[in-house]
Design a protein around this motif. Structure first.
Motif, mmCIF file in Angstrom:
data_model
loop_
_atom_site.group_PDB
_atom_site.id
_atom_site.type_symbol
_atom_site.label_atom_id
_atom_site.label_comp_id
_atom_site.label_asym_id
_atom_site.label_seq_id
_atom_site.Cartn_x
_atom_site.Cartn_y
_atom_site.Cartn_z
ATOM 1 N N LYS A 1 7.036 15.282 -49.928
ATOM 2 C CA LYS A 1 5.739 16.141 -49.939
ATOM 3 C C LYS A 1 5.798 17.622 -49.781
ATOM 4 C CE LYS A 1 2.449 16.300 -46.095
ATOM 5 N NZ LYS A 1 2.089 16.009 -44.652
ATOM 6 N N SER A 2 4.652 18.266 -50.099
ATOM 7 C CA SER A 2 4.667 19.683 -50.131
ATOM 8 C C SER A 2 3.348 20.289 -49.667
ATOM 9 C CB SER A 2 4.870 20.203 -51.887
ATOM 10 O OG SER A 2 3.776 19.792 -52.422
ATOM 11 N N THR A 3 3.820 21.094 -48.884
ATOM 12 C CA THR A 3 2.530 21.723 -48.056
ATOM 13 C C THR A 3 2.681 23.356 -48.524
ATOM 14 O OG1 THR A 3 2.615 20.178 -46.559
ATOM 15 C CG2 THR A 3 1.277 22.044 -46.155
ATOM 16 N N MET A 4 1.534 23.969 -48.939
ATOM 17 C CA MET A 4 1.435 25.675 -48.965
ATOM 18 C C MET A 4 0.228 25.962 -48.071
ATOM 19 S SD MET A 4 0.503 27.766 -52.358
ATOM 20 C CE MET A 4 -1.372 27.533 -52.097
ATOM 21 N N SER A 5 0.666 27.212 -47.545
ATOM 22 C CA SER A 5 -0.369 27.783 -46.722
ATOM 23 C C SER A 5 -0.340 29.541 -46.700
ATOM 24 C CB SER A 5 -0.324 27.494 -45.191
ATOM 25 O OG SER A 5 1.072 27.725 -44.743
ATOM 26 N N LEU A 6 -1.323 29.956 -46.822
ATOM 27 C CA LEU A 6 -1.631 31.370 -47.079
ATOM 28 C C LEU A 6 -1.911 31.775 -45.402
ATOM 29 C CD1 LEU A 6 -3.301 31.653 -50.395
ATOM 30 C CD2 LEU A 6 -0.919 32.733 -49.895
ATOM 31 N N ASP A 7 -1.178 32.699 -44.917
ATOM 32 C CA ASP A 7 -1.636 33.471 -43.666
ATOM 33 C C ASP A 7 -2.237 34.780 -43.804
ATOM 34 O OD1 ASP A 7 -1.759 34.457 -41.111
ATOM 35 O OD2 ASP A 7 -0.027 33.875 -40.668
ATOM 36 N N PRO A 8 -3.497 34.953 -43.634
ATOM 37 C CA PRO A 8 -4.189 36.095 -44.082
ATOM 38 C C PRO A 8 -3.874 37.174 -43.037
ATOM 39 C CG PRO A 8 -5.818 34.629 -43.194
ATOM 40 C CD PRO A 8 -4.438 33.846 -43.282
ATOM 41 N N VAL A 9 -3.456 36.802 -41.667
ATOM 42 C CA VAL A 9 -3.079 37.857 -40.679
ATOM 43 C C VAL A 9 -1.971 38.609 -41.035
ATOM 44 C CG1 VAL A 9 -2.692 38.020 -38.259
ATOM 45 C CG2 VAL A 9 -4.168 36.414 -38.919
ATOM 46 N N ASP A 10 -0.808 38.060 -41.334
ATOM 47 C CA ASP A 10 0.573 38.540 -41.737
ATOM 48 C C ASP A 10 0.780 38.684 -43.188
ATOM 49 O OD1 ASP A 10 1.384 36.132 -42.204
ATOM 50 O OD2 ASP A 10 3.152 36.258 -40.779
ATOM 51 N N SER A 11 -0.181 38.601 -44.036
ATOM 52 C CA SER A 11 -0.109 38.443 -45.576
ATOM 53 C C SER A 11 1.098 37.819 -45.872
ATOM 54 C CB SER A 11 -0.036 39.881 -45.938
ATOM 55 O OG SER A 11 -1.442 40.509 -45.536
ATOM 56 N N SER A 12 1.312 36.618 -45.781
ATOM 57 C CA SER A 12 2.533 35.869 -45.988
ATOM 58 C C SER A 12 2.144 34.445 -46.634
ATOM 59 C CB SER A 12 3.514 35.704 -44.913
ATOM 60 O OG SER A 12 3.067 34.818 -43.899
ATOM 61 N N LEU A 13 2.972 33.866 -47.366
ATOM 62 C CA LEU A 13 2.841 32.527 -47.899
ATOM 63 C C LEU A 13 3.899 31.582 -47.538
ATOM 64 C CD1 LEU A 13 1.526 31.554 -51.441
ATOM 65 C CD2 LEU A 13 3.881 30.781 -50.612
ATOM 66 N N ASN A 14 3.661 30.540 -47.069
ATOM 67 C CA ASN A 14 4.687 29.589 -46.795
ATOM 68 C C ASN A 14 4.630 28.322 -47.441
ATOM 69 O OD1 ASN A 14 5.176 26.952 -44.970
ATOM 70 N ND2 ASN A 14 6.189 28.437 -43.726
ATOM 71 N N LEU A 15 5.882 27.825 -47.814
ATOM 72 C CA LEU A 15 5.695 26.598 -48.909
ATOM 73 C C LEU A 15 6.798 25.750 -48.105
ATOM 74 C CD1 LEU A 15 5.065 25.158 -51.567
ATOM 75 C CD2 LEU A 15 7.276 26.434 -52.367
ATOM 76 N N THR A 16 6.355 24.560 -47.782
ATOM 77 C CA THR A 16 7.226 23.545 -46.940
ATOM 78 C C THR A 16 7.384 22.361 -47.760
ATOM 79 O OG1 THR A 16 6.391 24.215 -44.893
ATOM 80 C CG2 THR A 16 7.270 22.193 -45.024
ATOM 81 N N LEU A 17 8.617 22.075 -47.968
ATOM 82 C CA LEU A 17 8.979 20.981 -48.914
ATOM 83 C C LEU A 17 9.616 19.816 -48.142
ATOM 84 C CD1 LEU A 17 10.505 22.918 -52.001
ATOM 85 C CD2 LEU A 17 8.197 22.012 -51.796
ATOM 86 N N ASP A 18 9.124 18.777 -47.974
ATOM 87 C CA ASP A 18 9.797 17.664 -47.083
ATOM 88 C C ASP A 18 10.722 17.039 -48.104
ATOM 89 O OD1 ASP A 18 8.208 18.224 -44.957
ATOM 90 O OD2 ASP A 18 6.950 16.562 -45.142
ATOM 91 N N LEU A 19 12.052 16.869 -47.891
ATOM 92 C CA LEU A 19 12.912 16.239 -48.641
ATOM 93 C C LEU A 19 13.433 14.972 -48.215
ATOM 94 C CD1 LEU A 19 15.163 19.631 -48.850
ATOM 95 C CD2 LEU A 19 13.104 18.749 -50.417
ATOM 96 N N LYS A 20 13.975 14.178 -49.208
ATOM 97 C CA LYS A 20 14.693 12.909 -48.960
ATOM 98 C C LYS A 20 16.062 13.280 -48.016
ATOM 99 C CE LYS A 20 12.897 10.504 -52.976
ATOM 100 N NZ LYS A 20 13.266 9.779 -53.976
ATOM 101 N N LYS A 21 16.309 12.365 -47.485
ATOM 102 C CA LYS A 21 17.577 12.702 -46.620
ATOM 103 C C LYS A 21 18.859 13.012 -47.426
ATOM 104 C CE LYS A 21 16.684 9.972 -42.427
ATOM 105 N NZ LYS A 21 17.046 10.747 -41.297
ATOM 106 N N ASN A 22 19.733 13.824 -46.643
ATOM 107 C CA ASN A 22 21.003 14.183 -47.518
ATOM 108 C C ASN A 22 20.952 14.814 -48.597
ATOM 109 O OD1 ASN A 22 22.475 12.864 -45.191
ATOM 110 N ND2 ASN A 22 22.331 11.021 -46.455
ATOM 111 N N THR A 23 19.643 15.664 -48.768
ATOM 112 C CA THR A 23 19.340 16.392 -49.937
ATOM 113 C C THR A 23 20.210 18.048 -49.808
ATOM 114 O OG1 THR A 23 17.220 15.457 -50.388
ATOM 115 C CG2 THR A 23 17.642 17.621 -51.490
ATOM 116 N N LYS A 24 21.113 18.238 -50.688
ATOM 117 C CA LYS A 24 21.572 19.387 -50.755
ATOM 118 C C LYS A 24 20.609 20.459 -51.287
ATOM 119 C CE LYS A 24 26.297 17.869 -50.272
ATOM 120 N NZ LYS A 24 27.650 17.779 -50.729
#
Length: 170
Positions: free
Chosen positions: A125-148
């Motif tokens: 699963k992937s999630t992206m969010s933009l934070d207008p307050v601190d002008s940042s972008l966050n990208l979250t990637l849910d990974l399968k277990k034991n992913t290097k």
């Protein structure tokens, strides 16, 4: 009195100039993260844009590569190092969180990123969010277990700068 003012101005300016480094540190090669860990890189600037996200897979090697193209504030290709990023691999749940500082703009939305990572070997699963307050972008990637994971930067020379994520699912 005039000389005292000049002397005070000089004394106040000397410590400020000593604190500014004239050398830029060379980026270090990122280590492979397993379980938990952090990786960071890039340089501060006036602002950046997420231009594109691409995924390639080498099934024989069990390697998946996600390339994030970083542009300047107006969305043009960025020469040199990408903007500052901080990547953290978390263990429970297995997740890679990448924060891009000074990145208030993105040429892609959440739906497009999810679509590009849909048939991933390692990303569930992937999630992206933009934070207008601190002008940042966050990208979250849910990974399968034991992913290097290995996160590193590529300077833009002929094309734009990039942040590259190598994923090895076990």
């Amino acid at each position: 009195m005039k000389y005292i003012g000049c002397l005070m101005a000089f004394l106040l300016a000397v410590p400020a100039s000593a604190a500014i480094s004239t050398q830029k540190a060379k980026p270090t090669v990122s280590k492979v993260l397993s379980g938990e860990g952090v990786s960071f890189g890039g340089l501060a600037g006036t602002g950046f844009t997420l231009l594109d996200v691409r995924r390639t897979t080498d099934i024989k090697k069990g390697l998946e590569r996600i390339v994030i193209d970083v542009g300047d504030m107006s969305g043009a290709p960025l020469r040199g190092w990408p903007g500052y990023y901080y990547a953290e691999l978390k263990k429970n749940p297995s997740r890679l969180v990448i924060d891009f500082a000074q990145m208030p703009n993105a040429n892609l939305d959440q739906t497009q990123i999810s679509s590009r990572l849909k048939s991933s070997l390692a990303v569930t699963k992937s999630t992206m969010s933009l934070d207008p307050v601190d002008s940042s972008l966050n990208l979250t990637l849910d990974l399968k277990k034991n992913t290097k994971v290995r996160v590193y930067q590529v300077a833009g020379k002929k094309t734009t700068s990039k942040v590259v994520i190598d994923l090895v699912a076990e």
